[in-house]
Design a protein around this motif. Structure first.
Motif, PDB file in Angstrom:
ATOM      1  N   ALA A  56       0.831  -1.199   0.000  1.00 61.33           N
ATOM      2  CA  ALA A  56       0.000   0.000   0.000  1.00 61.33           C
ATOM      3  C   ALA A  56       0.869   1.254   0.000  1.00 61.33           C
ATOM      4  O   ALA A  56       0.881   2.023   0.957  1.00 61.33           O
ATOM      5  N   LYS A  57       1.593   1.472  -1.093  1.00 62.40           N
ATOM      6  CA  LYS A  57       2.464   2.641  -1.223  1.00 62.40           C
ATOM      7  C   LYS A  57       1.688   3.940  -1.045  1.00 62.40           C
ATOM      8  O   LYS A  57       2.226   4.930  -0.559  1.00 62.40           O
ATOM      9  N   ASP A  58       0.423   3.923  -1.488  1.00 62.90           N
ATOM     10  CA  ASP A  58      -0.390   5.138  -1.431  1.00 62.90           C
ATOM     11  C   ASP A  58      -0.735   5.559  -0.003  1.00 62.90           C
ATOM     12  O   ASP A  58      -1.203   6.671   0.216  1.00 62.90           O
ATOM     13  N   LEU A  59      -0.466   4.702   0.982  1.00 63.93           N
ATOM     14  CA  LEU A  59      -0.679   5.070   2.380  1.00 63.93           C
ATOM     15  C   LEU A  59       0.586   5.630   3.033  1.00 63.93           C
ATOM     16  O   LEU A  59       0.528   6.158   4.134  1.00 63.93           O
ATOM     17  N   ALA A  60       1.698   5.521   2.359  1.00 66.52           N
ATOM     18  CA  ALA A  60       2.964   6.033   2.900  1.00 66.52           C
ATOM     19  C   ALA A  60       2.993   7.554   2.775  1.00 66.52           C
ATOM     20  O   ALA A  60       2.317   8.133   1.927  1.00 66.52           O
ATOM     21  N   PRO A  61       3.783   8.212   3.613  1.00 67.75           N
ATOM     22  CA  PRO A  61       3.919   9.671   3.480  1.00 67.75           C
ATOM     23  C   PRO A  61       4.495  10.025   2.109  1.00 67.75           C
ATOM     24  O   PRO A  61       5.224   9.232   1.512  1.00 67.75           O
ATOM     25  N   SER A  62       4.182  11.207   1.656  1.00 66.24           N
ATOM     26  CA  SER A  62       4.727  11.667   0.382  1.00 66.24           C
ATOM     27  C   SER A  62       6.254  11.697   0.459  1.00 66.24           C
ATOM     28  O   SER A  62       6.842  11.771   1.542  1.00 66.24           O
ATOM     29  N   THR A  63       6.880  11.662  -0.695  1.00 63.07           N
ATOM     30  CA  THR A  63       8.340  11.722  -0.747  1.00 63.07           C
ATOM     31  C   THR A  63       8.843  13.002  -0.089  1.00 63.07           C
ATOM     32  O   THR A  63       9.817  12.972   0.667  1.00 63.07           O
ATOM     33  N   GLU A  64       8.177  14.114  -0.329  1.00 60.90           N
ATOM     34  CA  GLU A  64       8.579  15.386   0.263  1.00 60.90           C
ATOM     35  C   GLU A  64       8.515  15.328   1.785  1.00 60.90           C
ATOM     36  O   GLU A  64       9.447  15.769   2.474  1.00 60.90           O
ATOM     37  N   LEU A  65       7.424  14.786   2.321  1.00 63.42           N
ATOM     38  CA  LEU A  65       7.280  14.701   3.774  1.00 63.42           C
ATOM     39  C   LEU A  65       8.297  13.730   4.364  1.00 63.42           C
ATOM     40  O   LEU A  65       8.902  14.002   5.400  1.00 63.42           O
ATOM     41  N   ARG A  66       8.499  12.625   3.695  1.00 62.12           N
ATOM     42  CA  ARG A  66       9.479  11.642   4.172  1.00 62.12           C
ATOM     43  C   ARG A  66      10.877  12.259   4.228  1.00 62.12           C
ATOM     44  O   ARG A  66      11.593  12.096   5.210  1.00 62.12           O
ATOM     45  N   HIS A  67      11.254  12.996   3.201  1.00 67.74           N
ATOM     46  CA  HIS A  67      12.568  13.647   3.185  1.00 67.74           C
ATOM     47  C   HIS A  67      12.657  14.725   4.260  1.00 67.74           C
ATOM     48  O   HIS A  67      13.687  14.866   4.916  1.00 67.74           O
ATOM     49  N   SER A  77       6.286  15.260  16.196  1.00 70.35           N
ATOM     50  CA  SER A  77       4.961  15.832  16.436  1.00 70.35           C
ATOM     51  C   SER A  77       4.443  16.574  15.201  1.00 70.35           C
ATOM     52  O   SER A  77       3.296  16.394  14.789  1.00 70.35           O
ATOM     53  N   GLU A  78       5.301  17.375  14.592  1.00 72.85           N
ATOM     54  CA  GLU A  78       4.894  18.077  13.377  1.00 72.85           C
ATOM     55  C   GLU A  78       4.724  17.103  12.212  1.00 72.85           C
ATOM     56  O   GLU A  78       3.824  17.254  11.388  1.00 72.85           O
ATOM     57  N   PHE A  79       5.591  16.105  12.150  1.00 68.77           N
ATOM     58  CA  PHE A  79       5.453  15.074  11.111  1.00 68.77           C
ATOM     59  C   PHE A  79       4.082  14.412  11.217  1.00 68.77           C
ATOM     60  O   PHE A  79       3.397  14.223  10.209  1.00 68.77           O
ATOM     61  N   ARG A  80       3.691  14.067  12.438  1.00 72.84           N
ATOM     62  CA  ARG A  80       2.388  13.421  12.666  1.00 72.84           C
ATOM     63  C   ARG A  80       1.264  14.294  12.093  1.00 72.84           C
ATOM     64  O   ARG A  80       0.392  13.814  11.379  1.00 72.84           O
ATOM     65  N   GLU A  81       1.293  15.590  12.419  1.00 69.07           N
ATOM     66  CA  GLU A  81       0.252  16.501  11.934  1.00 69.07           C
ATOM     67  C   GLU A  81       0.229  16.561  10.407  1.00 69.07           C
ATOM     68  O   GLU A  81      -0.834  16.509   9.791  1.00 69.07           O
ATOM     69  N   ARG A  82       1.409  16.683   9.802  1.00 71.19           N
ATOM     70  CA  ARG A  82       1.485  16.775   8.339  1.00 71.19           C
ATOM     71  C   ARG A  82       1.035  15.472   7.673  1.00 71.19           C
ATOM     72  O   ARG A  82       0.350  15.490   6.651  1.00 71.19           O
ATOM     73  N   TYR A  83       1.412  14.360   8.266  1.00 73.08           N
ATOM     74  CA  TYR A  83       1.038  13.066   7.694  1.00 73.08           C
ATOM     75  C   TYR A  83      -0.467  12.838   7.809  1.00 73.08           C
ATOM     76  O   TYR A  83      -1.114  12.388   6.856  1.00 73.08           O
ATOM     77  N   VAL A  84      -1.049  13.159   8.940  1.00 68.18           N
ATOM     78  CA  VAL A  84      -2.503  13.023   9.096  1.00 68.18           C
ATOM     79  C   VAL A  84      -3.208  13.918   8.078  1.00 68.18           C
ATOM     80  O   VAL A  84      -4.226  13.520   7.492  1.00 68.18           O
ATOM     81  N   GLY A  92      -5.618  10.396   0.170  1.00 69.88           N
ATOM     82  CA  GLY A  92      -5.467   9.624   1.406  1.00 69.88           C
ATOM     83  C   GLY A  92      -6.749   8.915   1.799  1.00 69.88           C
ATOM     84  O   GLY A  92      -6.737   7.737   2.170  1.00 69.88           O
ATOM     85  N   ARG A  93      -7.872   9.619   1.715  1.00 66.98           N
ATOM     86  CA  ARG A  93      -9.161   8.999   2.058  1.00 66.98           C
ATOM     87  C   ARG A  93      -9.464   7.824   1.136  1.00 66.98           C
ATOM     88  O   ARG A  93      -9.986   6.799   1.565  1.00 66.98           O
ATOM     89  N   LYS A  94      -9.122   7.973  -0.143  1.00 62.76           N
ATOM     90  CA  LYS A  94      -9.346   6.886  -1.101  1.00 62.76           C
ATOM     91  C   LYS A  94      -8.499   5.670  -0.731  1.00 62.76           C
ATOM     92  O   LYS A  94      -8.975   4.531  -0.757  1.00 62.76           O
ATOM     93  N   ALA A  95      -7.238   5.885  -0.356  1.00 62.01           N
ATOM     94  CA  ALA A  95      -6.342   4.790   0.031  1.00 62.01           C
ATOM     95  C   ALA A  95      -6.833   4.112   1.311  1.00 62.01           C
ATOM     96  O   ALA A  95      -6.816   2.876   1.415  1.00 62.01           O
ATOM     97  N   VAL A  96      -7.280   4.890   2.281  1.00 64.20           N
ATOM     98  CA  VAL A  96      -7.800   4.326   3.539  1.00 64.20           C
ATOM     99  C   VAL A  96      -9.059   3.513   3.261  1.00 64.20           C
ATOM    100  O   VAL A  96      -9.235   2.416   3.805  1.00 64.20           O
TER     101      VAL A  96
END
Length: 133
Positions: A56-67, A77-84, A92-96
């Motif tokens: 499920a690659k589409d559930l992973a954080p974007s490349t930009e966020l991961r970097h 904490s900020e990563f969590r907010e951005r990822y959510v 994201g809703r479609k992947a979930v």
């Protein structure tokens, strides 16, 4: 009234249990749906080295966020907010939704190669899936 066969089948609306494991952990009987949720394949790991039902690659954080995050615990904490925020986007809703359909009420095992599960996207995703109704 549901037939005995229907009673034994979980409802799609039921909230499945969600656990996070490393790809190196061995599956157990009755694990449920095993989803590999990293965007990149783990280095040095053959494709037949672990069991997963879907990547499920589409559930992973974007490349930009991961970097941006780069596993800096101070930024978790900020990563969590951005990822959510990404998970709540249309994509994201479609992947979930797709994962919920795949699971069909079965337990979900989120698989990642990350060493620090507590500060990983998989943990955030697990919490997100557990809290969705």
């Amino acid at each position: 009234m549901r037939t005995p066969k229907e009673q034994s089948m979980p409802s799609v609306a039921e909230k499945p249990s969600v656990v996070v494991e490393r790809v190196y952990d061995h599956p157990t009987e009755g694990d449920g749906l095993r989803l590999f949720v990293d965007r990149l394949w783990p280095r040095g790991l053959r494709r037949d080295a672990f069991h997963f039902d879907d990547w499920a690659k589409d559930l992973a954080p974007s490349t930009e966020l991961r970097h941006w995050y780069s596993h800096d615990i101070a930024a978790f904490s900020e990563f969590r907010e951005r990822y959510v925020h990404e998970l709540e986007s249309a994509t994201g809703r479609k992947a979930v939704s797709r994962v919920r359909e795949l699971a069909h009420g079965r337990p979900i095992v989120l698989l990642t190669a990350t060493k620090d599960l507590r500060h990983s996207h998989a943990e955030v995703l697990g919490e997100y899936l557990r809290n969705q109704s």
